[in-house]
Structures are given as C-alpha cells and as structure tokens.
Design an enzyme around this catalytic site. Structure first.
Site, short mmCIF file in Angstrom:
data_model
loop_
_atom_site.label_atom_id
_atom_site.label_comp_id
_atom_site.label_asym_id
_atom_site.label_seq_id
_atom_site.Cartn_x
_atom_site.Cartn_y
_atom_site.Cartn_z
N ASP A 181 0.87 -1.18 0.00
CA ASP A 181 0.00 0.00 0.00
C ASP A 181 0.90 1.23 0.00
O ASP A 181 2.10 1.13 0.26
CB ASP A 181 -0.90 -0.01 1.25
CG ASP A 181 -1.78 1.23 1.34
OD1 ASP A 181 -2.34 1.63 0.30
OD2 ASP A 181 -1.88 1.82 2.43
N SER A 182 0.30 2.37 -0.24
CA SER A 182 1.06 3.62 -0.19
C SER A 182 1.52 3.93 1.24
O SER A 182 2.39 4.77 1.43
CB SER A 182 0.19 4.76 -0.71
OG SER A 182 -1.03 4.80 0.02
N CYS B 242 -3.78 -1.00 -1.98
CA CYS B 242 -4.08 0.42 -2.23
C CYS B 242 -5.08 0.55 -3.38
O CYS B 242 -4.84 0.03 -4.48
CB CYS B 242 -2.78 1.11 -2.60
SG CYS B 242 -2.95 2.84 -2.98
N GLU C 80 -5.32 9.14 9.35
CA GLU C 80 -3.88 9.14 9.66
C GLU C 80 -3.63 9.76 11.04
O GLU C 80 -2.70 9.39 11.74
CB GLU C 80 -3.12 9.98 8.63
CG GLU C 80 -3.04 9.34 7.27
CD GLU C 80 -1.78 8.49 7.10
OE1 GLU C 80 -0.73 8.89 7.58
OE2 GLU C 80 -1.89 7.42 6.48
N CYS D 37 -11.20 3.36 -0.48
CA CYS D 37 -9.88 3.84 -0.03
C CYS D 37 -9.51 3.07 1.23
O CYS D 37 -10.37 2.84 2.10
CB CYS D 37 -9.96 5.33 0.26
SG CYS D 37 -8.45 6.00 0.97
N HIS E 193 -8.12 3.91 3.84
CA HIS E 193 -8.25 4.61 5.12
C HIS E 193 -9.68 4.67 5.66
O HIS E 193 -9.90 4.98 6.82
CB HIS E 193 -7.73 6.04 4.97
CG HIS E 193 -6.25 6.14 4.90
ND1 HIS E 193 -5.51 5.44 3.99
CD2 HIS E 193 -5.36 6.84 5.65
CE1 HIS E 193 -4.21 5.72 4.17
NE2 HIS E 193 -4.11 6.57 5.17
N1 DGL Z 1 -3.95 3.87 -0.07
C1 DGL Z 1 -4.66 4.91 -0.74
C2 DGL Z 1 -5.92 4.32 -1.41
O1 DGL Z 1 -6.46 3.32 -0.98
C3 DGL Z 1 -5.06 6.03 0.19
C4 DGL Z 1 -3.90 6.88 0.67
C5 DGL Z 1 -3.14 7.52 -0.45
O2 DGL Z 1 -3.64 8.51 -1.05
O3 DGL Z 1 -2.04 7.07 -0.72
O4 DGL Z 1 -6.37 4.84 -2.39
#
Ligand code: DGL
Length: 273
Positions: free
Chosen positions: A13-14, A76, A156, A191, A193
């Site tokens: 993931d990011s 992600c 976050e 997403c 998050h």
């Molecule tokens: N992991 C990203 C997503 O699910 C969210 C956070 C980001 O913008 O990197 O799209």
C-alpha cells in the site's frame, strides 16, 4: 510443505492504510505468512499522477517479488485502479489481486436499486476505474463518486470518531446522498483509510445505506484465488513481516489504528526502493 504453498503473500500500500486489508486477509487466511510493504515515504498516492503511481506500484511489487512471494495483493485502491493489469502481466504466473474489482463486485451484489456511491481518493475518482468496474457488472447502475481527501488525513491522525469527523462526513456525504429517488442505497469505501471511519459514516448515512468495505471482499477473493492455484496453506499460524520506506515510529503509531492491534516500531524493517 510444497515450496509453492510455503511462500508468503505480498501485500503493498502507499502507507499504513492497507493494514485494514492485511487484517482482513489474516482473518480469512490465518495459516498464511504475509509480507506487508507500506510506501510511507511517498504517501499519498491518491493525489499523484497515473504515471507516478504506476512507477511506485511497480517498484513496490518488484521488492516483494524479489522476496519470493507466491501471490500479490495490491491493498491500495489508487494503485489497484491503475496497476493491477500491468503488474499481473509483468509478474505472471504469480496471481495479482487488487482491491477494486472485489469492491465493485460486492457493491453490485449489495445494491437493490443500482444507485451506488463511491468515495475514494482524487486519483481513484478521476480515473473512473470503480465507475467502469461497476458498469461492467451492472450496465444500468447509476454511479456517483466523490473524492474525500480529508478522510485520509483524519484517519492518519487517529481521529476516527467525534464531532469534527462527523462534520466532515456530513460535508462530503450529504450532497451525494440527498433525499429523493436518486439517493444511492450502497456506498463503496474505495480507499484503504475509510474502514476506520465506518462507524461515523454509517451514523451519518443511516440504516438504509449498505456500506461495502473492499478489504473483506478482497480477502475472500484472495482465498479463492489461492485455492484455485493450489497455493493455499491448510493449517498452522502464519507470520507477518512489516516493511516501510520511512520511519518505524510513525508506521507503528498510525498503523496500530488501522491494524486494530498494537504495532511495534521494532517490528518494522525500513527499506529503500
Ligand atoms: N492507499 C490509498 C488508497 O487506498 C489512500 C492513501 C493515499 O492517497 O495514498 O487509495
């Protein structure tokens, strides 16, 4: 144990948001070993261009592939939206699973009216991948989508409930779910998050909206894919290896919110991509 079955499942993931997906994967596949990579140094992906996200996702996948994984899960949504086909081609025959198709599938299954709302990052919404994936399964679906970048920041920060989160949720969702015949009956949390904000979102929307969390459906799909490829482990208790591209202290602190259990800095290996 057969060498192929013995390998770990790579997840990236990011950042730490994908730990919501890892949590679901561990719930569905407790005997598997996982290697999770959070590209925390380059978060967010959601505001970056397609080309940049593809490049970052390829690097993450490359690191995990070099560690001998048996399957890859792109946790992600932003990276799944642009990278799943490309990475599947590059890494074949390694199975590559993104979160987007399972999320779209679950939304179509959940919706009675065919009016489906998607909330995600700016990149995911603008790329239109959820809209296309839903339309491919249900051509008469009416899909509305909205980027909710402040939800990422709130999650976050560990602010998952309370009046500020509720006010932001109203601001994002009230228009999308305005009363009337077009009001969606299903919301996709597109997403990583957003699942930690699910309680507030559910309260703001009320009981007539079904919330689809792609983490759970991705775990189900991964279990099916492993079984189909003869890669699933039958028994035992799996391990988790955590990798990050930036400091372990923040990874551990914020990661604990997404994991639903404590994450310790000493358990996080910092790597360079
Ligand atoms: N992991 C990203 C997503 O699910 C969210 C956070 C980001 O913008 O990197 O799209």
């Amino acid at each position: 144990m057969d060498a192929a079955v013995k390998g770990s499942i790579g997840v990236f993931d990011s950042g730490v948001g994908g730990l919501t997906v890892l949590r679901a994967l561990r719930g569905a596949l407790p005997a598997e070993d996982f290697i999770y990579l959070g590209d925390t140094a380059r978060l967010p992906y959601g505001t970056k261009s397609r080309d940049t996200v593809v490049r970052y996702a390829s690097q993450c996948a490359g690191v995990l592939a070099a560690r001998g994984i048996k399957a890859l899960v792109i946790a992600c949504n932003t990276a799944s939206a642009v990278g799943v086909d490309l990475l599947a081609q590059r890494l074949a025959p390694l199975p590559v699973i993104g979160v987007l198709e399972p999320g779209a599938e679950a939304a179509v299954r959940a919706s009675r009216s065919g009016r489906i709302a998607v909330i995600a990052t700016e990149g995911t919404v603008q790329g239109g991948a959820y809209q296309r994936a839903i339309a491919a399964r249900r051509p008469d679906a009416v899909v509305s989508a909205r980027a909710c970048p402040l939800f990422v920041a709130l999650a976050e920060e560990g602010w998952t409930d309370g009046p500020i989160v509720e006010a932001v949720a109203h601001r994002y969702l009230d228009g999308l779910f305005a009363a009337g015949p077009d009001r969606p009956d299903t919301l996709v949390l597109g997403c990583t998050h957003f699942p930690v904000l699910k309680g507030v979102i559910a309260r703001v929307l009320g009981p007539d909206v079904t919330i689809v969390d792609s983490a759970l459906t991705t775990a189900e799909v991964t279990a099916r894919v492993l079984a189909r490829h003869g890669l699933a482990r039958g028994e035992g208790i799996g391990t988790v290896t955590l990798l990050a591209t930036d400091g372990p202290a923040r990874f551990a602190r914020v990661g604990s919110v997404f994991s639903g259990e404590p994450v310790f800095p000493d358990d996080v290996e910092v790597i360079d991509l």
